[in-house]
Enzyme design. Structure first.
Site, PDB file in Angstrom:
ATOM      1  N   CYS A 262      32.117 -94.748  35.007  1.00  0.00           N
ATOM      2  CA  CYS A 262      31.689 -94.698  36.411  1.00  0.00           C
ATOM      3  C   CYS A 262      32.453 -95.696  37.276  1.00  0.00           C
ATOM      4  CB  CYS A 262      30.180 -94.923  36.512  1.00  0.00           C
ATOM      5  SG  CYS A 262      29.257 -93.473  35.942  1.00  0.00           S
TER       6      CYS A 262
ATOM      7  N   HIS B  93      29.871 -92.761  29.086  1.00  0.00           N
ATOM      8  CA  HIS B  93      28.824 -92.834  30.114  1.00  0.00           C
ATOM      9  C   HIS B  93      27.442 -92.551  29.523  1.00  0.00           C
ATOM     10  CE1 HIS B  93      26.426 -92.375  33.689  1.00  0.00           C
ATOM     11  NE2 HIS B  93      26.000 -91.232  33.179  1.00  0.00           N
TER      12      HIS B  93
ATOM     13  N   CYS C  82      29.050 -98.479  33.912  1.00  0.00           N
ATOM     14  CA  CYS C  82      29.853 -98.193  32.717  1.00  0.00           C
ATOM     15  C   CYS C  82      31.317 -98.022  33.103  1.00  0.00           C
ATOM     16  CB  CYS C  82      29.335 -96.962  31.980  1.00  0.00           C
ATOM     17  SG  CYS C  82      29.923 -95.382  32.633  1.00  0.00           S
TER      18      CYS C  82
ATOM     19  N   ASP D 148      14.419 -88.779   1.229  1.00  0.00           N
ATOM     20  CA  ASP D 148      13.187 -88.060   1.517  1.00  0.00           C
ATOM     21  C   ASP D 148      13.462 -86.565   1.440  1.00  0.00           C
ATOM     22  OD1 ASP D 148      14.889 -88.068   3.721  1.00  0.00           O
ATOM     23  OD2 ASP D 148      13.253 -87.768   5.134  1.00  0.00           O
TER      24      ASP D 148
ATOM     25  N   GLY E 203      20.785 -89.361   3.544  1.00  0.00           N
ATOM     26  CA  GLY E 203      21.417 -88.115   3.125  1.00  0.00           C
ATOM     27  C   GLY E 203      20.432 -86.975   2.992  1.00  0.00           C
ATOM     28  N   GLY E 204      19.142 -87.304   2.973  1.00  0.00           N
ATOM     29  CA  GLY E 204      18.127 -86.268   2.798  1.00  0.00           C
ATOM     30  C   GLY E 204      18.236 -85.168   3.840  1.00  0.00           C
TER      31      GLY E 204
ATOM     32  N   GLY F 280      11.229 -85.744   9.959  1.00  0.00           N
ATOM     33  CA  GLY F 280      10.664 -84.407  10.112  1.00  0.00           C
ATOM     34  C   GLY F 280      10.165 -84.115  11.507  1.00  0.00           C
TER      35      GLY F 280
ATOM     36  N   ASP G 232      17.466 -92.560  17.073  1.00  0.00           N
ATOM     37  CA  ASP G 232      18.860 -92.124  17.010  1.00  0.00           C
ATOM     38  C   ASP G 232      18.902 -90.664  17.397  1.00  0.00           C
ATOM     39  OD1 ASP G 232      19.841 -90.137  14.605  1.00  0.00           O
ATOM     40  OD2 ASP G 232      17.928 -91.117  14.161  1.00  0.00           O
TER      41      ASP G 232
ATOM     42  N   CYS H  96      25.806 -96.826  38.267  1.00  0.00           N
ATOM     43  CA  CYS H  96      26.087 -97.066  36.847  1.00  0.00           C
ATOM     44  C   CYS H  96      27.301 -97.981  36.725  1.00  0.00           C
ATOM     45  CB  CYS H  96      26.338 -95.749  36.126  1.00  0.00           C
ATOM     46  SG  CYS H  96      26.797 -95.955  34.393  1.00  0.00           S
TER      47      CYS H  96
ATOM     48  N   GLN I 133       6.921 -88.293   5.938  1.00  0.00           N
ATOM     49  CA  GLN I 133       7.045 -86.868   6.238  1.00  0.00           C
ATOM     50  C   GLN I 133       5.651 -86.280   6.484  1.00  0.00           C
ATOM     51  OE1 GLN I 133       9.602 -85.031   6.946  1.00  0.00           O
ATOM     52  NE2 GLN I 133      11.313 -86.361   6.337  1.00  0.00           N
TER      53      GLN I 133
ATOM     54  N   ASP J 110      21.443 -93.428   7.137  1.00  0.00           N
ATOM     55  CA  ASP J 110      20.365 -92.556   6.686  1.00  0.00           C
ATOM     56  C   ASP J 110      20.580 -92.299   5.198  1.00  0.00           C
ATOM     57  OD1 ASP J 110      22.271 -90.673   6.354  1.00  0.00           O
ATOM     58  OD2 ASP J 110      21.602 -89.361   7.950  1.00  0.00           O
TER      59      ASP J 110
END
Lengths: 370, 370
Positions: free
Chosen positions: B307, B333, B304, B145, B93-94, B214, B264, B302, B187, B91
């Site tokens: 699990c 998990h 993973c 931004d 840093g904004g 935003g 994310d 699951c 934005q 990203d």
């Protein structure tokens, strides 16, 4: 499967051997990783295996309090609970009762104390310590002992040693699981006569293995080493010998030279969590600013996951940023370092050059480790 | 290697695609794991790969402050530094400047603020945000931004959106690395007209990808969803669309349905560290006493590592005992759960049954997740 100790070879007093346990073979001399609460802090079982850990030590006192040994038994035992398929040794709870519990009252019948978790009253008897370990299903169980600090007055040291022998007898009588050997613990502090009398009494009871307890409880390394040799000599040579709670890499070397086969210590993991890594060039304090731009691994000739994958600069960054991965990665390296030292010790014994190996390591480590 | 977005298929507004990056292909829609300080908290790169993580997001603001982007560049870039071989998005840093920094002063020239680490004065300009990300060597960089909170007065929201466009232009001019695409951030908060004007202005500047910033800054899910569809519609269909900081599994689903390709969020890892696991049956609070003796895994279907290897009882124990391994195993998990959800979303789109899949998951998750 019956437990068996195979003494393969000696070199001076150093011994090369094998423990045959219900969960496989352990090459000795061995260092066992401390997994107090059914987890070696921050490491998965896969990471432990990668670090060459052969045995995990779990704590009877902690697990009996939380989650409870009966819960663990119900869930199929400690191996399944923590998903560790290699051997597990459980201590008896004796040491933790003295070091962690509050309001301890101890007599020949039992240790009565308050839990360090919620202050509730609890009682540990030799019979109960055995039952808990049978519930946990460890591969090696330990007798309940009394472990006084090294500066205990002589008369109480005597009482504690006699109680330890009495309790060992009761543990042996109470013990039922045939797949689980029960080791006795020799006490006596740095009082050699007492140690030897204690060792002889326990030897007469014929246990499958013996531990030396009450070391690394405040005495100097020199005091320990002086007492260690005759204490080890007093034990039967065909049984494994376990020096509890020791220690630094150099201590391991010097104790192997005196006939010890098994060790455990929080040092590799605790130091790792505190940003301190073991290397052949001494301890590395990874928070030190000198590492900020260092693209080299902790140790250039180390094949552990941490050294293969990460630079000192990255490890430094993780600790400066308080990231959980730092303690994990340094613990991995330190356990791998200990595994490597033990493997080198075993190789040196097998090639009858242990004395030479000791000299070399003493010269290398002398300044950095003691 | 030039960055390329391949739009493979659509199903309604949902899009199946591929990002071709300098560190390999990313199947979209994709959820990216947050690794703020060049580490996804408590997980090794191997654990991330096992959890199906395709992209890690790292934070420009944090890394520029510590250890410094020039240190990372000197050490061969962020991939080598953190030993992550798959793609990394940074990203700008904004967002952190507004959420973490103190004494923020912002004008068209720069954001001037105090470090959250040591209080020192720092300045972030669009040019500097680009240079930092070029030093880090991420596979996708973001324009600087301005991200005001959702309840910002309309006149300031307007200023922030105009500044975001102005800065995007400067970022584009400053950007040099051909192996690193630079995405613009739209934005405008929940003001639809403003969002669309911002999207149009940025589209004219022709970026290789666009993010919607935003969101997830205090508005309700309904407010977000209402604004999301027209905001996504205003973006060019041949470029990837990234909804920043979102979100819960249900949010991902509903945003994919509105044409979003990338996400994310700290939720899987943060909730994992706080003893909360995602499952198809809802969130599981693993500290709950109900799990004390439960030999079942978090989710029976699951695959993973957590699990496959550990019971709820063991995970419960780790958290009750404050053991580091608990947060690690639940994060594993949760990231695997998110990876699985995204893989199911992709499969549903490819089989033209995304609407049906949405209905099914809405019914399953409705109570537990929103």
């Amino acid at each position: 499967m019956t437990f068996r100790f195979e003494l393969k070879q000696t070199d001076g007093k150093a011994r090369l051997g094998r423990l045959h346990t219900a969960h496989g073979i352990v090459e000795t001399p061995v260092f066992m990783a401390v997994g107090t609460q059914a987890t070696v802090k921050g490491l998965t079982p896969a990471q432990l295996e990668e670090a060459g850990v052969q045995v995990v030590l779990a704590n009877t006192y902690h697990l009996a309090l939380r989650p409870g040994d009966e819960v663990i038994a119900e869930l199929g035992g400690l191996h399944r609970f923590m998903n560790w398929r290699r051997p597990i040794l459980t201590d008896s709870g004796g040491y933790q009762v003295y070091s962690l519990a509050a309001n301890l009252k101890i007599d020949d019948r039992a240790a009565v104390f308050r839990s360090h978790i919620d202050g509730s009253f609890l009682e540990l008897t030799p019979e109960k310590a055995v039952r808990i370990q049978e519930n946990l299903g460890s591969d090696i169980a330990m007798c309940l002992d009394e472990c006084p600090p090294f500066d205990t007055p002589a008369d109480y040291r005597d009482i504690a040693a006699r109680r330890t022998i009495h309790w060992a007898q009761r543990c042996k009588t109470a013990h039922r699981r045939l797949d689980q050997p029960l080791f006795a613990i020799v006490q006596g502090g740095t009082d050699l006569g007492l140690r030897i009398r204690c060792a002889e009494a326990l030897t007469q009871l014929d246990f499958p293995g013996y531990a030396l307890g009450g070391f690394s409880v405040g005495e100097t390394t020199q005091q320990m080493l002086t007492a260690l040799e005759p204490a080890a000599d007093a034990l039967p040579s065909n049984k494994p010998r376990y020096l509890m709670g020791v220690g630094k890499p150099l201590d391991l070397l010097l104790a192997v030279a005196r006939g010890i086969d098994m060790f455990d210590c929080v040092m590799p993991t605790r130091n790792g969590r505190n940003a301190c890594a073991f290397t052949n060039a001494g301890q590395v304090k990874i928070r030190n600013a000198a590492h900020q731009r260092d693209s080299a691994p902790l140790e250039s000739d180390c094949s552990c996951t941490t050294c293969r994958q990460f630079s000192r600069a990255y490890l430094h960054h993780l600790f400066m940023a308080d990231e959980m991965l730092g303690p994990t990665l340094l613990s991995v390296h330190n356990l791998a370092f200990y595994s490597r030292v033990m493997a080198e010790i075993r190789r040196a014994i097998s090639e009858h050059r242990f004395a030479e190996f000791c000299q070399d390591r003493l010269a290398r480590w002398g300044g950095g480790f003691l």
